[in-house]
Design a protein around this motif. Sequence first.
Motif, PDB file in Angstrom:
ATOM      1  N   GLY A  88      94.384   8.361 -26.966  1.00  0.00           N
ATOM      2  CA  GLY A  88      95.248   9.597 -27.391  1.00  0.00           C
ATOM      3  C   GLY A  88      95.650   9.494 -28.929  1.00  0.00           C
ATOM      4  N   ARG A  89      96.134   8.351 -29.156  1.00  0.00           N
ATOM      5  CA  ARG A  89      96.486   8.125 -30.747  1.00  0.00           C
ATOM      6  C   ARG A  89      95.626   8.054 -31.420  1.00  0.00           C
ATOM      7  NH1 ARG A  89     101.177   6.990 -33.947  1.00  0.00           N
ATOM      8  NH2 ARG A  89     102.346   8.398 -32.203  1.00  0.00           N
ATOM      9  N   LEU A  90      94.415   7.356 -31.339  1.00  0.00           N
ATOM     10  CA  LEU A  90      93.287   7.401 -32.083  1.00  0.00           C
ATOM     11  C   LEU A  90      92.811   8.909 -32.260  1.00  0.00           C
ATOM     12  CD1 LEU A  90      90.893   5.846 -33.499  1.00  0.00           C
ATOM     13  CD2 LEU A  90      89.712   5.768 -31.249  1.00  0.00           C
ATOM     14  N   LEU A  91      92.651   9.412 -31.373  1.00  0.00           N
ATOM     15  CA  LEU A  91      92.054  10.971 -31.496  1.00  0.00           C
ATOM     16  C   LEU A  91      92.916  11.689 -32.469  1.00  0.00           C
ATOM     17  CD1 LEU A  91      90.541  11.838 -28.037  1.00  0.00           C
ATOM     18  CD2 LEU A  91      89.294  11.569 -29.967  1.00  0.00           C
ATOM     19  N   ASP A  92      94.208  11.478 -32.343  1.00  0.00           N
ATOM     20  CA  ASP A  92      95.459  11.964 -33.375  1.00  0.00           C
ATOM     21  C   ASP A  92      94.950  11.898 -34.895  1.00  0.00           C
ATOM     22  OD1 ASP A  92      96.682  13.322 -31.409  1.00  0.00           O
ATOM     23  OD2 ASP A  92      98.066  11.672 -31.037  1.00  0.00           O
ATOM     24  N   HIS A  93      94.555  10.569 -34.954  1.00  0.00           N
ATOM     25  CA  HIS A  93      94.262  10.247 -36.246  1.00  0.00           C
ATOM     26  C   HIS A  93      92.878  10.645 -36.702  1.00  0.00           C
ATOM     27  CE1 HIS A  93      97.411   7.368 -37.752  1.00  0.00           C
ATOM     28  NE2 HIS A  93      97.651   7.072 -36.277  1.00  0.00           N
ATOM     29  N   VAL A  94      91.917  10.886 -35.856  1.00  0.00           N
ATOM     30  CA  VAL A  94      90.455  11.479 -36.091  1.00  0.00           C
ATOM     31  C   VAL A  94      90.739  12.758 -36.544  1.00  0.00           C
ATOM     32  CG1 VAL A  94      88.318  12.133 -35.350  1.00  0.00           C
ATOM     33  CG2 VAL A  94      89.280   9.873 -34.830  1.00  0.00           C
ATOM     34  N   GLU A  95      91.587  13.427 -35.728  1.00  0.00           N
ATOM     35  CA  GLU A  95      91.658  14.981 -36.146  1.00  0.00           C
ATOM     36  C   GLU A  95      92.449  15.190 -37.275  1.00  0.00           C
ATOM     37  OE1 GLU A  95      93.783  16.251 -32.523  1.00  0.00           O
ATOM     38  OE2 GLU A  95      92.038  16.276 -31.158  1.00  0.00           O
ATOM     39  N   ARG A  96      93.266  14.146 -37.677  1.00  0.00           N
ATOM     40  CA  ARG A  96      93.957  14.246 -38.933  1.00  0.00           C
ATOM     41  C   ARG A  96      93.201  13.972 -40.372  1.00  0.00           C
ATOM     42  NH1 ARG A  96      99.818  13.119 -39.213  1.00  0.00           N
ATOM     43  NH2 ARG A  96     100.777  13.675 -37.394  1.00  0.00           N
ATOM     44  N   GLY A  97      91.840  13.401 -39.960  1.00  0.00           N
ATOM     45  CA  GLY A  97      91.021  12.992 -40.877  1.00  0.00           C
ATOM     46  C   GLY A  97      91.256  11.509 -41.447  1.00  0.00           C
ATOM     47  N   ARG A  98      91.980  10.715 -40.825  1.00  0.00           N
ATOM     48  CA  ARG A  98      92.581   9.334 -41.276  1.00  0.00           C
ATOM     49  C   ARG A  98      91.700   8.406 -40.943  1.00  0.00           C
ATOM     50  NH1 ARG A  98      95.595  10.921 -45.205  1.00  0.00           N
ATOM     51  NH2 ARG A  98      96.199   8.828 -45.507  1.00  0.00           N
ATOM     52  N   VAL A  99      90.757   8.716 -39.811  1.00  0.00           N
ATOM     53  CA  VAL A  99      89.887   7.723 -39.134  1.00  0.00           C
ATOM     54  C   VAL A  99      88.445   8.349 -39.116  1.00  0.00           C
ATOM     55  CG1 VAL A  99      89.180   5.937 -37.150  1.00  0.00           C
ATOM     56  CG2 VAL A  99      91.658   6.510 -38.176  1.00  0.00           C
ATOM     57  N   MET A 100      87.310   7.510 -39.557  1.00  0.00           N
ATOM     58  CA  MET A 100      86.181   7.870 -39.270  1.00  0.00           C
ATOM     59  C   MET A 100      85.318   6.542 -38.686  1.00  0.00           C
ATOM     60  SD  MET A 100      85.273   9.639 -42.807  1.00  0.00           S
ATOM     61  CE  MET A 100      86.202   8.267 -43.920  1.00  0.00           C
ATOM     62  N   LEU A 101      84.489   6.917 -37.582  1.00  0.00           N
ATOM     63  CA  LEU A 101      84.163   5.935 -36.615  1.00  0.00           C
ATOM     64  C   LEU A 101      82.578   5.662 -36.966  1.00  0.00           C
ATOM     65  CD1 LEU A 101      85.968   6.944 -33.432  1.00  0.00           C
ATOM     66  CD2 LEU A 101      86.599   5.194 -35.046  1.00  0.00           C
ATOM     67  N   THR A 102      82.239   6.420 -38.067  1.00  0.00           N
ATOM     68  CA  THR A 102      80.707   6.299 -38.521  1.00  0.00           C
ATOM     69  C   THR A 102      80.041   4.714 -38.896  1.00  0.00           C
ATOM     70  OG1 THR A 102      81.124   7.190 -40.507  1.00  0.00           O
ATOM     71  CG2 THR A 102      80.383   8.784 -38.794  1.00  0.00           C
ATOM     72  N   GLY A 103      81.010   4.045 -39.376  1.00  0.00           N
ATOM     73  CA  GLY A 103      80.748   2.549 -39.616  1.00  0.00           C
ATOM     74  C   GLY A 103      81.131   1.470 -38.536  1.00  0.00           C
ATOM     75  N   THR A 104      81.336   1.898 -37.450  1.00  0.00           N
ATOM     76  CA  THR A 104      81.886   0.814 -36.305  1.00  0.00           C
ATOM     77  C   THR A 104      80.667   0.114 -35.983  1.00  0.00           C
ATOM     78  OG1 THR A 104      83.470   2.622 -35.568  1.00  0.00           O
ATOM     79  CG2 THR A 104      83.115   0.740 -34.211  1.00  0.00           C
ATOM     80  N   GLU A 105      80.792  -1.124 -35.896  1.00  0.00           N
ATOM     81  CA  GLU A 105      79.596  -2.081 -35.564  1.00  0.00           C
ATOM     82  C   GLU A 105      79.751  -2.650 -33.911  1.00  0.00           C
ATOM     83  OE1 GLU A 105      79.563  -5.341 -38.132  1.00  0.00           O
ATOM     84  OE2 GLU A 105      80.317  -4.000 -39.760  1.00  0.00           O
ATOM     85  N   VAL A 106      81.142  -2.724 -33.424  1.00  0.00           N
ATOM     86  CA  VAL A 106      81.232  -3.093 -32.124  1.00  0.00           C
ATOM     87  C   VAL A 106      82.307  -2.212 -31.357  1.00  0.00           C
ATOM     88  CG1 VAL A 106      82.173  -5.130 -30.682  1.00  0.00           C
ATOM     89  CG2 VAL A 106      80.747  -5.489 -32.838  1.00  0.00           C
ATOM     90  N   LEU A 107      82.152  -1.624 -30.185  1.00  0.00           N
ATOM     91  CA  LEU A 107      83.034  -1.002 -29.363  1.00  0.00           C
ATOM     92  C   LEU A 107      83.430  -1.736 -28.077  1.00  0.00           C
ATOM     93  CD1 LEU A 107      84.617   1.741 -28.667  1.00  0.00           C
ATOM     94  CD2 LEU A 107      82.532   2.539 -27.723  1.00  0.00           C
ATOM     95  N   VAL A 108      84.550  -2.038 -27.788  1.00  0.00           N
ATOM     96  CA  VAL A 108      85.158  -2.370 -26.666  1.00  0.00           C
ATOM     97  C   VAL A 108      85.758  -1.363 -25.948  1.00  0.00           C
ATOM     98  CG1 VAL A 108      86.273  -4.118 -25.440  1.00  0.00           C
ATOM     99  CG2 VAL A 108      85.199  -4.806 -27.823  1.00  0.00           C
ATOM    100  N   VAL A 109      85.483  -0.992 -24.560  1.00  0.00           N
ATOM    101  CA  VAL A 109      86.356  -0.228 -23.869  1.00  0.00           C
ATOM    102  C   VAL A 109      87.083  -1.304 -22.586  1.00  0.00           C
ATOM    103  CG1 VAL A 109      86.512   1.754 -22.300  1.00  0.00           C
ATOM    104  CG2 VAL A 109      84.867   1.779 -24.183  1.00  0.00           C
ATOM    105  N   ASP A 110      88.043  -1.378 -22.661  1.00  0.00           N
ATOM    106  CA  ASP A 110      88.620  -2.555 -21.756  1.00  0.00           C
ATOM    107  C   ASP A 110      89.409  -1.769 -20.633  1.00  0.00           C
ATOM    108  OD1 ASP A 110      89.334  -5.062 -20.839  1.00  0.00           O
ATOM    109  OD2 ASP A 110      91.205  -5.000 -22.245  1.00  0.00           O
ATOM    110  N   GLU A 111      89.594  -2.398 -19.543  1.00  0.00           N
ATOM    111  CA  GLU A 111      90.487  -1.839 -18.643  1.00  0.00           C
ATOM    112  C   GLU A 111      89.651  -0.390 -18.486  1.00  0.00           C
ATOM    113  OE1 GLU A 111      92.213  -3.253 -16.110  1.00  0.00           O
ATOM    114  OE2 GLU A 111      92.504  -5.221 -17.285  1.00  0.00           O
TER     115      GLU A 111
END
Length: 435
Positions: A131-154
């Motif tokens: 939820g908090r990540l998407l809040d920052h994405v919608e504000r334009g404060r985070v761009m995920l296009t340069g992500t090299e590794v994604l971990v989805v835990d639990e």
Amino acid sequence: MSFEYLGLSDEILSALKDAGYSEPTPIQAKAIPSILQGRDILGIAQTGTGKTASFTLPMIDILSQGRARARMPRSLILEPTRELAAQVAESFEKYGKNSKLTMALLIGGVAFADQERLLDRGVDVLIATPGRLLDHVERGRVMLTGTEVLVVDEADRMLDMGFIPDVERICKLMPQTLQTLFFSATMPKEIKQLTDQFLKNPKTIEVSPPSSTASTITQKLVPVAAHDKVKRQALRHLLRGEDVKNGIIFCNRKKEVKVVCKSLKIHGFSVGELHGDLPQETRMEILSQFKGGEIQFLVASDVAARGLDIPSVSHVFNFDIPTNPEDYVHRIGRTGRAGKEGHAFTLSTPRDKKYLDALIKFLGKEIEEEIYPEFQNKPEERKKTSAARKERKTRDDHSPRQSKKKKSSRRDAAEKDEPVIGMGDHIPAFLLRDG
């Protein structure tokens, strides 16, 4: 096997040695080499098996080369709760102390401005709740296009908390060339569908059946009378009678957490409470006090059952049998970690039969009973209960419902053309007198 054979750098091996770790757990031994090779991973392991280190250690090595850019994190770790996210951040600090990696933690309860300042500098590791990540994405404060590794835990906990649509949305924001690591204690069909969609030829690592409990945990079932006061008495007896270093007491409801915690404080126990209604700052402070030994017992809802790394918990007490059998595995997984001996006690009343039957079926075995006669219904109490039931039945038999039976009897008589004697249907006695 030693960590030295897994392909980790000397800097990480030195940090592991300083932390007192010499041998990897089974999931670490299987996952770390494959992650270092760049493979997608689907890791299935029960709580307490070392999943966090199985992805943090190789990620530190992978990210050691390269440079972070503003607002474009090089890696992303999704966690279902704030506590889990904070725990992973602690792991990175501990294992990555010899590296120069930068890190940011995006969770609720922290001002956006503080988090944005970290993102603007650029981070190698971004740890966030969906939820908090998407809040920052919608504000334009985070761009995920340069992500090299994604971990989805639990991942299964994400499902329980309703975060799967958010996780799916985040995965779609990622670049095509991405290494994805999924870790989960169980594998429901919804999670399987998600991994089929986003993982590329993953290596599946399963170190134990999802319904199993660690062999280092001694489990006991304690039958008690169906009375909350008796349950609390039985709990206090166990807390005093067992050689308890520290322990977590699980309740099904937040209301029950507050009642049990207050009762234990009145009886002189060193105790704190942990549930979802508490502010984030308070929750973190209570956890810190428990980890540091300032309080001996933690009364908690299931917010504390999944993935929290609280080392050396000697005992777990289930004040309530969980309504979901899988939660039992996660609860008692707070003890008996890293090969240490643990003890789990579960209070069971006659009212819990449905949940107990479901739990035994899920585990595929009975839980050994430990009988305390003083906390069970005594024969004379059972007689009183039986007598009370008979008395209630007698009262019911003379209740207004009886008049309905009489009315229906009169209707039945009328339908049979039989004379009905009632108000206005009789001849007064004075008219029958002679003269």
